[in-house]
Design an enzyme around this catalytic site. Sequence first.
Site, mmCIF file in Angstrom:
data_model
loop_
_atom_site.group_PDB
_atom_site.id
_atom_site.type_symbol
_atom_site.label_atom_id
_atom_site.label_comp_id
_atom_site.label_asym_id
_atom_site.label_seq_id
_atom_site.Cartn_x
_atom_site.Cartn_y
_atom_site.Cartn_z
ATOM 1 N N LYS A 207 0.875 -1.270 -0.099
ATOM 2 C CA LYS A 207 0.094 -0.172 0.067
ATOM 3 C C LYS A 207 0.636 1.161 0.190
ATOM 4 C CE LYS A 207 -4.006 -2.387 -0.496
ATOM 5 N NZ LYS A 207 -4.645 -2.784 0.323
HETATM 6 C C1 LIG Z 1 -5.600 -3.993 0.812
HETATM 7 C C2 LIG Z 1 -7.015 -3.513 0.849
HETATM 8 C C3 LIG Z 1 -8.070 -3.912 2.038
HETATM 9 C C4 LIG Z 1 -7.382 -4.645 3.046
HETATM 10 O O1 LIG Z 1 -6.382 -4.269 3.772
HETATM 11 P P1 LIG Z 1 -5.762 -4.998 4.892
HETATM 12 O O2 LIG Z 1 -4.687 -3.873 5.584
HETATM 13 O O3 LIG Z 1 -4.927 -6.097 4.147
HETATM 14 O O4 LIG Z 1 -6.575 -5.520 5.777
HETATM 15 C C5 LIG Z 1 -9.158 -3.604 1.887
HETATM 16 N N1 LIG Z 1 -9.849 -2.778 0.911
HETATM 17 C C6 LIG Z 1 -9.031 -2.658 -0.099
HETATM 18 C C7 LIG Z 1 -9.575 -1.911 -1.438
HETATM 19 C C8 LIG Z 1 -7.797 -2.934 -0.111
HETATM 20 O O5 LIG Z 1 -7.156 -2.676 -1.494
#
Ligand SMILES: *Cc1c(COP(=O)(O)O)cnc(C)c1O
Length: 406
Positions: A207
């Site tokens: 991310k």
């Molecule tokens: C990565 C992601 C999540 C979940 O994030 P985590 O921190 O891995 O739980 C939720 N929504 C979207 C759109 C994502 O890309």
Amino acid sequence: MNRPSELPFLPFALPEIGEEEIAEVVDTLRSGWVTTGPKARRFESDFVAFLEGDAPSPRPSPPDGGEGVAGLEAIAVNSATAGLHLALEALGIGPGDEVITTTHTFTATAEVVRYLGADVVLVDIDPATLNIDPKAVEAAITPRTRCVVPVHYAGLAADMQAILAIARRHGLKVVEDAAHALPTTHRGQLVGTLASDATVFSFYANKTITTGEGGMLVTRDAALAKRARVMRLHGMSRDAFDRFTATTPSWYYEIVAPGFKYNLTDIAAALGIHQLKKARAFAERRAAIAARFDAAFADLPLRMPPLPLAGDRHPWHLYVVRLADDAGIERDRFIERLFALGIGCSVHYIPLHLHPYWRERYGLRPEQFPHSQHAYERMLSLPLYSKMSDADVERVIAAVRQALGG
Ligand SMILES: *Cc1c(COP(=O)(O)O)cnc(C)c1O
């Protein structure tokens, strides 16, 4: 001239972790406090300062003229999935309720609704932005609808003005899935400071900033924050660090609900403290790469990623292109060719309506989501991350041209 196949494989995503993060983690390990404690608290207060300091904005007035609106609160959790679950739980979502979200997302956005025994109502996207279509949201509202969960896809803000207006008209809650959206602005205001009930960021490995695994729940609703803090750690009335630092004997606590194990460790928070400081620089680097791609691909049979409204900021978590119908190559074959040229790609996302669980649970058909389906069949995400060198960027450009021409 370099033959691409002789270069090392360029992965689709890589985190950028510096010596500051490493030193802070080592300091945490040496400190004797490795679970949730002072670093997690500092990460939370830094996060509030980041959101409030960056785009100071007037506090929105209370939705129903009720209780006053408190300051922004940030609650560190071990994933965005956990944060979304806590936000919906604190809003009282449960069996018999419906929550509307986009089909064009990762399953985490929707699965948390099922944790609570409520039902997911998936709707289509606006093909121009790939974000949830506010008209589709309004059309999907029933007497059971309680909440809307927009996703800021790729980092581009969803049409929050329209979604918040619809929610206000129908008395619905809004929880933003901002897993891609740090830092994103919508009409000049940072996502995280808009008039929704809660916003959730992700710090998963790929991310816009990372703590390995982690997330942040942000809200101005004091009651929501209080409930989420309790449910984040087993439904305990006070956490371990509270008790550790108490001035009176501190063994006593009360369990007030069957909570979860969603707290962020100080080891992870140590990473987050320094990643957050770099968030703007990371976003600027990714925006520069995106602009280079836009220019380099202008003459190719590709539909470029949507751009933010004039004056708004986009952190470019993803660079998503769609193959034109006359591109002369199928998406899957295009990805195979790029892979053979040493370039990692991905697809965001296989829409939820195509996955067996969601398809079968709600009897979904692709025809119900023509825009998501159309985009999915043609889309791929190219590598775009701050750690890419200019040479990496040019390599991606050359490979895309070659894969389309060959
Ligand atoms: C990565 C992601 C999540 C979940 O994030 P985590 O921190 O891995 O739980 C939720 N929504 C979207 C759109 C994502 O890309």
